[in-house]
Design an enzyme around this catalytic site. Structure first.
Site, PDB file in Angstrom:
ATOM      1  N   GLU A   1     -62.336  61.286 -66.753  1.00  0.00           N
ATOM      2  CA  GLU A   1     -62.147  59.896 -67.160  1.00  0.00           C
ATOM      3  C   GLU A   1     -62.868  58.946 -66.203  1.00  0.00           C
ATOM      4  OE1 GLU A   1     -58.536  57.102 -68.806  1.00  0.00           O
ATOM      5  OE2 GLU A   1     -58.201  58.174 -66.949  1.00  0.00           O
TER       6      GLU A   1
ATOM      7  N   GLY B   1     -55.176  58.598 -57.935  1.00  0.00           N
ATOM      8  CA  GLY B   1     -53.826  59.062 -57.611  1.00  0.00           C
ATOM      9  C   GLY B   1     -53.473  60.297 -58.405  1.00  0.00           C
ATOM     10  N   ALA B   2     -53.879  60.292 -59.690  1.00  0.00           N
ATOM     11  CA  ALA B   2     -53.616  61.410 -60.584  1.00  0.00           C
ATOM     12  C   ALA B   2     -54.415  61.187 -61.861  1.00  0.00           C
ATOM     13  CB  ALA B   2     -52.124  61.525 -60.891  1.00  0.00           C
TER      14      ALA B   2
ATOM     15  N   GLU C   1     -54.304  62.257 -66.262  1.00  0.00           N
ATOM     16  CA  GLU C   1     -53.377  62.692 -67.297  1.00  0.00           C
ATOM     17  C   GLU C   1     -53.919  63.745 -68.249  1.00  0.00           C
ATOM     18  OE1 GLU C   1     -55.327  58.811 -68.948  1.00  0.00           O
ATOM     19  OE2 GLU C   1     -54.664  59.586 -67.015  1.00  0.00           O
TER      20      GLU C   1
ATOM     21  N   HIS D   1     -45.737  58.378 -64.616  1.00  0.00           N
ATOM     22  CA  HIS D   1     -46.920  57.714 -65.179  1.00  0.00           C
ATOM     23  C   HIS D   1     -47.782  58.698 -65.970  1.00  0.00           C
ATOM     24  CE1 HIS D   1     -50.126  54.533 -64.964  1.00  0.00           C
ATOM     25  NE2 HIS D   1     -50.891  55.596 -65.177  1.00  0.00           N
ATOM     26  N   GLU D   2     -48.084  59.841 -65.357  1.00  0.00           N
ATOM     27  CA  GLU D   2     -48.976  60.801 -66.020  1.00  0.00           C
ATOM     28  C   GLU D   2     -48.325  61.443 -67.233  1.00  0.00           C
ATOM     29  OE1 GLU D   2     -51.930  60.468 -65.090  1.00  0.00           O
ATOM     30  OE2 GLU D   2     -51.316  59.319 -63.342  1.00  0.00           O
TER      31      GLU D   2
ATOM     32  N   GLU E   1     -53.190  52.425 -69.829  1.00  0.00           N
ATOM     33  CA  GLU E   1     -52.717  52.282 -68.452  1.00  0.00           C
ATOM     34  C   GLU E   1     -51.575  51.286 -68.308  1.00  0.00           C
ATOM     35  OE1 GLU E   1     -53.421  54.427 -66.507  1.00  0.00           O
ATOM     36  OE2 GLU E   1     -55.319  55.259 -67.216  1.00  0.00           O
TER      37      GLU E   1
END
EC number: 3.4.11.-
Length: 812
Positions: free
Chosen positions: A179, A313-314, A316, A349-350, A372
């Protein structure tokens, strides 16, 4: 059944490309330029976005990474649906050496006996493949490409990562981060979010490694050269940026959700013990989201893996979410409570993205906030529901504070903004998309009510599952509008012409599209000025700008054209009821009656706007805070603190009262402390520090003292005097006036003061408590010490500086 069909197609693909020579060793072969005459051809496409007349249906992807040579080879067969007659297939590829390209019909017959010409357009990261035979509209074909490249040394595409063992050995793994526009660095593809397709992945590896991808492994085969080939179940329909694969030697822990989803946490072998908390959170979160969205998680497994080298941070990726180690691993012996909250929020979040973003994806990157903003907001909803003891609501307030900080600058942007090239697209992943997006959704949720909001987003997710959506689709679904066909079929929704009359709030019709467009299509944040006129409450909205004042010549031009539909909320001293009013004009008013003493606008800071009270309004708020601060919730008090910080049009005594009262509880104190650490105004920091030091919580006072002694967050010279001033009465109650403790405090606190301004400040303070200290010698000692320091500085500072300069010159 659909997955079975996809698997059959995958088997056919294996048969088709089985003749591709397997490597007799781990060394990946070097690709060669494609043959075929292309010198007379020009690139057929001039736009950044791909043409819409060729649609990918299913990718069959084979990859062989070599973790010794740090390179990889691969092939991809893409089933395509042709919707216009054409000789060209244009798709994305960047940094890949394409060695072969061919096109086959539905019977797997080659359209040409020659390798097809491949043209490159590096500036658009596209390749064009020419077919001498026309691809006919309405027909399906198979595009087959062989390629190779080096593993990236950066943090995107198909890249190399390393970690060290406790014995100092460096080990290598390969991971992906696609992404927004980096899938094209790993394999040729239609790398735009609306080109959703199924993916069947095969990965070749050495036996000492494992491979992971979005779906579970269906079988592993031994092939030549001692290699293994993992074959994965075909994926659900998804965008290219969600494809993921990892080749590593990690270990995992596994558990199962209540609905049977297998959840695994992967990490470097020696960090395996730090994966257990994440496993517990992930299982709990998946259960929560399945219930909240009323939609089953559509994959059979969910892997979470900690990648040692990871920029974000991560990420998905559907079924294989990737994380920084600090965002996934938790060591009960060394990690803090804030570390636990961070891990919990990132996982939330993910996993929220598995629905918002993966199941339903924005049509184009200009609406990335639909991914997001929703995921950021859902992480708060999820953590609040599953781990209430972590008190995540306080972080939502700070999320909105961060958004206000950026949005009050003229350089901000609308939530939905134009983004075409990869650089512009990457810039969309910012505070506006994440934080402002979340705060606007929070405002909408509390204006519509929880039930209406939740049922609306469930309809949205169901309607656009495995599809793409725009801003407008969300508003229509939340407003319960539908097509004429849906309406005739008896579905419970309104036709589009009724969209403006679907909700009723205290006599007001809510046009959700018109309202929300003012929040997503224009930048900035409104300032609501509140004035009391008898029984009426008057409102005026302006664009809030921190860098330009109304007296500035630019003020008028920067206000032009800005108007929001603002869902106002307010409460009064008469009742705890929350009143709602939709403000759609520059000025507006509501009737509140004559017996109201005070009004607090933007209840619990659920609205995304700043509030200023004119004509004594702040005085009324100040009076409430002084006399009965619990009449306002901690969120309201925190909101007042934030507004007082933003509105520097405030009198000093008002600001100091708001700060001091706000500092008396946990949330207000923490909010003030955060503001102190980020403020650039020394005058404001001085007021805030005074409020922080007024707390009755001894732990917080100890914390301030320690930070003051450390001298990084709080300058040492600022700390002791403020603690002394604010806590003088409590000190003399605790210790006798003539005691050594009081003496040491007075002398020690003032002992490092060196300027006339500080001497004046000390004198003023001593004057204010002269009745108590008139007989204390320590007072005069303290004053003498400050005067001595001043004289020393006046006499010696300049000669000392000159001497140091001379020494530096000599040393050179």
């Amino acid at each position: 059944m659909d997955l079975v069909k996809l698997f059959v197609i995958s088997v056919l693909h294996v048969c088709l490309v089985g003749c591709q020579s397997t490597q007799s060793s781990q060394q990946a072969s070097r690709p060669h330029p494609p043959s075929g005459g292309s010198s007379n051809l020009s690139f057929p496409w001039s736009r950044l976005r791909l043409p819409r007349y060729i649609i990918p249906i299913h990718y069959h992807l084979l990859l062989h990474p070599n973790l010794t040579s740090l390179s990889f080879t691969g092939s991809v067969q893409i089933q395509i649906d042709v919707q216009n007659n054409t000789n060209w297939v244009v798709l994305h590829s960047k940094g890949l050496q394409i060695s072969k390209a061919t096109i086959l019909d539905q019977n797997f017959e080659h359209l040409s006996d020659q390798v097809l010409p491949v043209l490159h357009n590096p500036s658009h990261e596209q390749v064009g493949i020419f077919s001498p035979r026309v691809l006919s509209s309405g027909q399906k074909y198979f595009l087959y490409i062989e390629f190779g490249a080096e593993l990236s040394e950066k943090f995107f595409g198909f890249y190399k990562s390393t970690y060290k063992t406790s014995t100092g050995e460096t080990r290598v793994l390969a991971s992906t981060h696609f992404e927004p526009t980096s899938a094209r660095l790993a394999f040729p593809c239609f790398d735009e979010p609306s080109f959703k397709a199924n993916f069947s992945v095969r990965i070749r590896r050495s036996p000492e490694f494992i491979s992971l991808s979005n779906m579970p492994i269906v079988k592993t085969l031994e092939i030549s050269g001692g290699l293994l080939e993992d074959r994965f179940v075909p994926s659900v329909k998804m965008s290219t940026y969600l494809v993921a694969f990892v080749i590593c030697d990690f270990k995992s822990v596994t558990a199962t959700t209540s609905s049977g989803i297998q959840v695994s946490i992967y990490a470097a072998p020696e960090k395996w013990q730090q994966t257990h908390y994440a496993l517990k959170v992930a299982v709990k979160m998946l259960d929560f989201f399945e219930e909240y969205f009323n939609i089953r998680y559509p994959l059979p497994k969910q892997d979470l893996i900690a990648i040692p080298d990871f920029q974000a941070g991560a990420m998905e990726n559907w079924g294989l979410t990737t994380y920084r180690e600090t965002s996934l691993l938790f060591d009960p012996l060394t990690s803090s409570v804030s570390d636990k909250l961070w891990v919990t929020m990132v996982i939330g979040h993910e996993l929220a993205h598995q629905w918002f973003g993966n199941l339903v994806t924005m049509e184009w990157w200009n609406d990335i906030w639909l991914n997001e903003g929703f995921a950021r907001y859902m992480e708060y909803i999820a953590v609040e529901a599953t781990y209430p003891e972590l008190k995540v609501e306080e972080y939502l307030l700070h999320t909105c504070f961060a958004a206000v900080g950026l949005d009050s600058l003229n350089s901000s942007r609308p939530i939905s903004s134009t983004a075409e090239n990869p650089t512009q697209i990457k810039e969309m992943f910012d505070t506006v998309s994440y934080d402002k997006g979340a705060c606007v959704l929070h405002m909408l949720r509390y204006f519509l009510t929880d039930t209406v909001f939740q049922s609306g987003i469930v309809r949205y997710l169901r309607k656009y599952s495995y599809r793409n959506a725009h801003n407008q689709d969300l508003w229509d679904t939340l407003a319960n509008t539908c097509s004429e066909e849906d309406f005739i079929s008896g579905k419970h929704c309104y036709i589009s012409s009724q969209a403006s009359k679907n909700y009723l709030f205290v006599g007001e019709h809510l046009n959700l599209t018109a309202m929300m467009s003012t929040w997503t299509l224009q930048k900035g944040i409104p300032l609501i000025t509140v004035t009391r006129k008898g029984s009426k409450l008057m409102f005026r909205q302006d664009r809030f700008l921190r860098t330009v004042l109304p007296t500035d010549p630019l003020w008028y031009s920067l206000q032009q054209g800005f108007l929001w539909h603002i869902p106002l909320t307010y409460k009064t001293d008469v009742s705890n009821a929350v009143h709602r009013h939709l403000m759609t004009k520059k000025t507006d008013s509501v009737h509140i009656g004559d017996d109201i003493s005070w009004v607090k606008v933007n209840t619990d800071m659920t609205g995304y706007y700043v509030v200023h009270y004119e004509d004594g309004g702040w005085d009324e708020i100040t009076k409430v805070l002084r006399e009965n601060h619990t009449a306002l919730s901690y969120k309201d008090r925190t909101h007042l603190i934030h507004n007082a910080v933003q509105l520097v049009t405030l009198p000093t005594d008002v600001a100091e009262t708001v700060f001091s009262v706000g500092a008396q509880d946990e949330h207000g104190w923490n909010s003030l402390f955060y503001t102190y650490t980020t403020s650039l105004s020394e005058a404001q920091k001085h007021k805030i520090m005074s409020a922080l030091a007024s707390t009755k919580d001894t732990n917080k006072l100890h914390r301030l003292l320690e930070l003051g002694l450390e001298g990084k967050v709080i300058k040492s010279q600022e700390m002791s005097a403020l603690v002394l001033k604010v806590n003088w009465n409590r000190l003399v109650q605790k210790f006798q006036l003539g005691s050594s403790c009081i003496r040491n405090i007075l002398i020690g606190t003032t002992g490092h003061f060196t300027t006339p301004e500080e001497l004046t400040d000390v004198n003023l303070f001593f004057e204010s408590i002269k009745e108590q200290i008139s007989e204390l010698r320590a007072v005069q000692i303290a004053l003498d010490n400050v005067q001595k320091n001043i004289r020393w500085m006046q006499r010696n500072l300049e000669p000392l500086q000159n001497w140091l300069n001379e020494q530096m010159k000599t040393a050179q």
